[in-house]
Design an enzyme around this catalytic site. Structure first.
Site, PDB file in Angstrom:
ATOM      1  N   SER A   1       0.865  -1.191   0.000  1.00 19.78           N
ATOM      2  CA  SER A   1       0.000   0.000   0.000  1.00 19.78           C
ATOM      3  C   SER A   1       0.898   1.236   0.000  1.00 19.78           C
ATOM      4  CB  SER A   1      -0.854  -0.017   1.276  1.00 19.78           C
ATOM      5  OG  SER A   1      -1.399   1.258   1.522  1.00 19.78           O
TER       6      SER A   1
ATOM      7  N   TYR B   1      -1.621  -1.297  10.223  1.00 21.18           N
ATOM      8  CA  TYR B   1      -1.777  -1.539   8.777  1.00 21.18           C
ATOM      9  C   TYR B   1      -0.537  -1.040   8.039  1.00 21.18           C
ATOM     10  CZ  TYR B   1      -3.869  -1.357   4.103  1.00 21.18           C
ATOM     11  OH  TYR B   1      -4.135  -1.531   2.765  1.00 21.18           O
TER      12      TYR B   1
ATOM     13  N   LYS C   1       2.107  -3.337   5.822  1.00 18.64           N
ATOM     14  CA  LYS C   1       2.328  -3.072   4.392  1.00 18.64           C
ATOM     15  C   LYS C   1       3.785  -2.673   4.132  1.00 18.64           C
ATOM     16  CE  LYS C   1      -1.777  -4.187   3.060  1.00 18.64           C
ATOM     17  NZ  LYS C   1      -1.990  -5.392   2.253  1.00 18.64           N
TER      18      LYS C   1
HETATM   19  N1  LIG Z   1      -8.791  -0.450  -1.153  1.00 19.25           N
HETATM   20  C1  LIG Z   1      -7.742   0.299  -0.900  1.00 19.25           C
HETATM   21  O1  LIG Z   1      -7.832   1.531  -0.817  1.00 19.25           O
HETATM   22  C2  LIG Z   1      -6.387  -0.377  -0.731  1.00 19.25           C
HETATM   23  C3  LIG Z   1      -5.242   0.440  -0.731  1.00 19.25           C
HETATM   24  C4  LIG Z   1      -4.004  -0.153  -0.587  1.00 19.25           C
HETATM   25  C5  LIG Z   1      -3.899  -1.514  -0.459  1.00 19.25           C
HETATM   26  N2  LIG Z   1      -5.024  -2.288  -0.446  1.00 19.25           N
HETATM   27  C6  LIG Z   1      -4.862  -3.735  -0.280  1.00 19.25           C
HETATM   28  O2  LIG Z   1      -5.521  -4.404  -1.328  1.00 19.25           O
HETATM   29  C7  LIG Z   1      -5.921  -5.707  -0.881  1.00 19.25           C
HETATM   30  C8  LIG Z   1      -7.375  -5.945  -1.249  1.00 19.25           C
HETATM   31  O3  LIG Z   1      -8.182  -5.041  -0.528  1.00 19.25           O
HETATM   32  P1  LIG Z   1      -9.585  -4.474  -1.070  1.00 19.25           P
HETATM   33  O4  LIG Z   1      -9.471  -3.024  -1.129  1.00 19.25           O
HETATM   34  O5  LIG Z   1     -10.026  -5.229  -2.239  1.00 19.25           O
HETATM   35  O6  LIG Z   1     -10.501  -4.782   0.203  1.00 19.25           O
HETATM   36  P2  LIG Z   1     -11.829  -5.662   0.379  1.00 19.25           P
HETATM   37  O7  LIG Z   1     -12.763  -5.393  -0.731  1.00 19.25           O
HETATM   38  O8  LIG Z   1     -12.263  -5.397   1.774  1.00 19.25           O
HETATM   39  O9  LIG Z   1     -11.283  -7.167   0.232  1.00 19.25           O
HETATM   40  C9  LIG Z   1     -10.461  -7.773   1.174  1.00 19.25           C
HETATM   41  C10 LIG Z   1     -10.302  -9.213   0.801  1.00 19.25           C
HETATM   42  O10 LIG Z   1      -9.407  -9.852   1.719  1.00 19.25           O
HETATM   43  C11 LIG Z   1     -10.055 -11.002   2.245  1.00 19.25           C
HETATM   44  N3  LIG Z   1      -9.639 -11.260   3.626  1.00 19.25           N
HETATM   45  C12 LIG Z   1      -9.596 -10.387   4.655  1.00 19.25           C
HETATM   46  N4  LIG Z   1      -9.200 -11.002   5.776  1.00 19.25           N
HETATM   47  C13 LIG Z   1      -9.018 -12.310   5.462  1.00 19.25           C
HETATM   48  C14 LIG Z   1      -8.624 -13.466   6.178  1.00 19.25           C
HETATM   49  N5  LIG Z   1      -8.345 -13.410   7.476  1.00 19.25           N
HETATM   50  N6  LIG Z   1      -8.534 -14.633   5.523  1.00 19.25           N
HETATM   51  C15 LIG Z   1      -8.825 -14.704   4.196  1.00 19.25           C
HETATM   52  N7  LIG Z   1      -9.199 -13.656   3.461  1.00 19.25           N
HETATM   53  C16 LIG Z   1      -9.299 -12.462   4.086  1.00 19.25           C
HETATM   54  C17 LIG Z   1     -11.532 -10.702   2.180  1.00 19.25           C
HETATM   55  O11 LIG Z   1     -12.218 -11.922   2.181  1.00 19.25           O
HETATM   56  P3  LIG Z   1     -13.740 -12.021   2.705  1.00 19.25           P
HETATM   57  O12 LIG Z   1     -14.583 -11.522   1.575  1.00 19.25           O
HETATM   58  O13 LIG Z   1     -13.905 -13.445   2.954  1.00 19.25           O
HETATM   59  O14 LIG Z   1     -13.831 -11.151   3.916  1.00 19.25           O
HETATM   60  C18 LIG Z   1     -11.628  -9.980   0.855  1.00 19.25           C
HETATM   61  O15 LIG Z   1     -11.686 -10.885  -0.201  1.00 19.25           O
HETATM   62  C19 LIG Z   1      -5.644  -5.746   0.626  1.00 19.25           C
HETATM   63  O16 LIG Z   1      -4.420  -6.406   0.864  1.00 19.25           O
HETATM   64  C20 LIG Z   1      -5.509  -4.269   0.972  1.00 19.25           C
HETATM   65  O17 LIG Z   1      -4.729  -4.066   2.117  1.00 19.25           O
HETATM   66  C21 LIG Z   1      -6.274  -1.755  -0.588  1.00 19.25           C
END
Ligand SMILES: NC(=O)c1ccc[n+]([C@@H]2O[C@H](COP(=O)([O-])OP(=O)(O)OC[C@H]3O[C@@H](n4cnc5c(N)ncnc54)[C@H](OP(=O)(O)O)[C@@H]3O)[C@@H](O)[C@H]2O)c1
Length: 281
Positions: A160, A173, A177
């Site tokens: 991130s 977090y 990251k």
């Molecule tokens: N969105 C942003 O602004 C952003 C920015 C920087 C980095 N990221 C990174 O991008 C990645 C995806 O995030 P996103 O934005 O797509 O968020 P999201 O829509 O909330 O999705 C998170 C995903 O991670 C899974 N997950 C969470 N905890 C878990 C666990 N203990 N075991 C297995 N699966 C788990 C969730 O599964 P369930 O559906 O089963 O809960 C979901 O599929 C993450 O690593 C996040 O840190 C996101």
């Protein structure tokens, strides 16, 4: 839950030497999330075997069906990724069938302080470190021997922009990251002689449930489809780092290189202290 591919291969893009352009296997964790789901869609094509992991069975099935309609063969899993025994068993089973060509360790969670000057709940912090940091490293441990034996592979670790400098709104977090960023950077040099590429992805704000739950301002927020397109292009080119969007990446990069006192002052001015605090005092 596996479906055979019968149509001819249509993957025509030019990939880096460590990635095949046909009959490839792409593993994505967090496929039920915004970025993971968009990545699954971006990779769904005839000639691609998608291995999708998510904990929400119904949502995962819906995503799988969309991907199958685009011609992909899809295998699903809902195992507990933080259970190392289960994780190792699942990955060994997959590798016995087909060693994944591209592995995107995308599953992750966020937590934040519950009020000004309050630490994040310890249980939340432990769960966050497990899925954001320990699980991707465990996946690398369990998959690399099979990739080495085959002589190719691409590992993608989702970090991130919060990795450039810790944010008071999300200290744990940011730590997770920054940890996965450093791990991926180190791993890239280590595995390059084995023809295994490592890409660290540093997204800014991407519309998702996790992003919505995050406190603080969210400038230059991107839709997940746009993020997935940029991530896929970078993976195809075996880029060491994929960071976006440019203005936020440039700004947060400065936080890492400026003297720490100035960065801390800027973070407060920009409103990334706890939302209960006044940004400009
Ligand atoms: N969105 C942003 O602004 C952003 C920015 C920087 C980095 N990221 C990174 O991008 C990645 C995806 O995030 P996103 O934005 O797509 O968020 P999201 O829509 O909330 O999705 C998170 C995903 O991670 C899974 N997950 C969470 N905890 C878990 C666990 N203990 N075991 C297995 N699966 C788990 C969730 O599964 P369930 O559906 O089963 O809960 C979901 O599929 C993450 O690593 C996040 O840190 C996101």
């Amino acid at each position: 839950m596996t479906e055979a591919v019968t149509e001819p291969v249509t993957v025509t893009e030019k990939s880096a030497a460590n990635q095949p352009t046909q009959n490839r296997c792409v593993l994505i964790t967090g496929a039920t999330g915004a970025i993971g789901g968009a990545l699954a869609n971006a990779y769904a094509a005839t000639g691609t075997h998608l291995v999708l992991h998510g904990r929400q069975q119904e949502k995962l099935e819906a995503i799988a069906n969309t991907c199958r309609q685009q011609g992909a063969q899809v295998t699903l899993s809902t195992i507990d990724l933080t259970d190392d025994h289960a994780l190792q068993g699942w990955l060994a089973e997959l590798c016995a069938d087909q060693v994944p060509d591209i592995v995107i360790a995308n599953a992750g969670k966020n937590t934040h302080p519950q009020g000004p000057a309050l630490l994040e709940p310890w249980e939340d912090v432990q769960a966050l470190l497990d899925i954001n940091l320990k699980t991707p490293i465990a996946m690398v441990q369990h998959l690399v021997p099979a990739m080495q034996a085959r002589g190719s592979g691409q590992l993608v670790l989702i970090s991130s922009l919060a990795a450039w400098h810790g944010l008071p709104t999300t200290p744990s977090y940011s730590a997770s990251k920054a940890g996965i960023k450093a791990y991926g950077e180190g791993l890239r040099g280590l595995l390059a002689p084995h023809n295994i590429g490592v890409t660290v992805v540093m997204p800014g704000y991407v519309t998702s449930p996790m992003c919505e739950a995050m406190p603080g301002p969210k400038p230059w927020e991107w839709p997940p489809e746009r993020a997935a397109k940029v991530i896929k292009r970078g993976i195809t080119a075996n880029r060491a780092r994929i960071s976006f969007p440019f203005p936020l990446n440039f700004g947060t990069w400065w936080l890492a290189v400026l003297p720490a006192g100035i960065s801390q002052w800027l973070i407060k001015r920009l409103g990334f202290n706890h939302p209960g605090d006044t940004p400009h005092d």
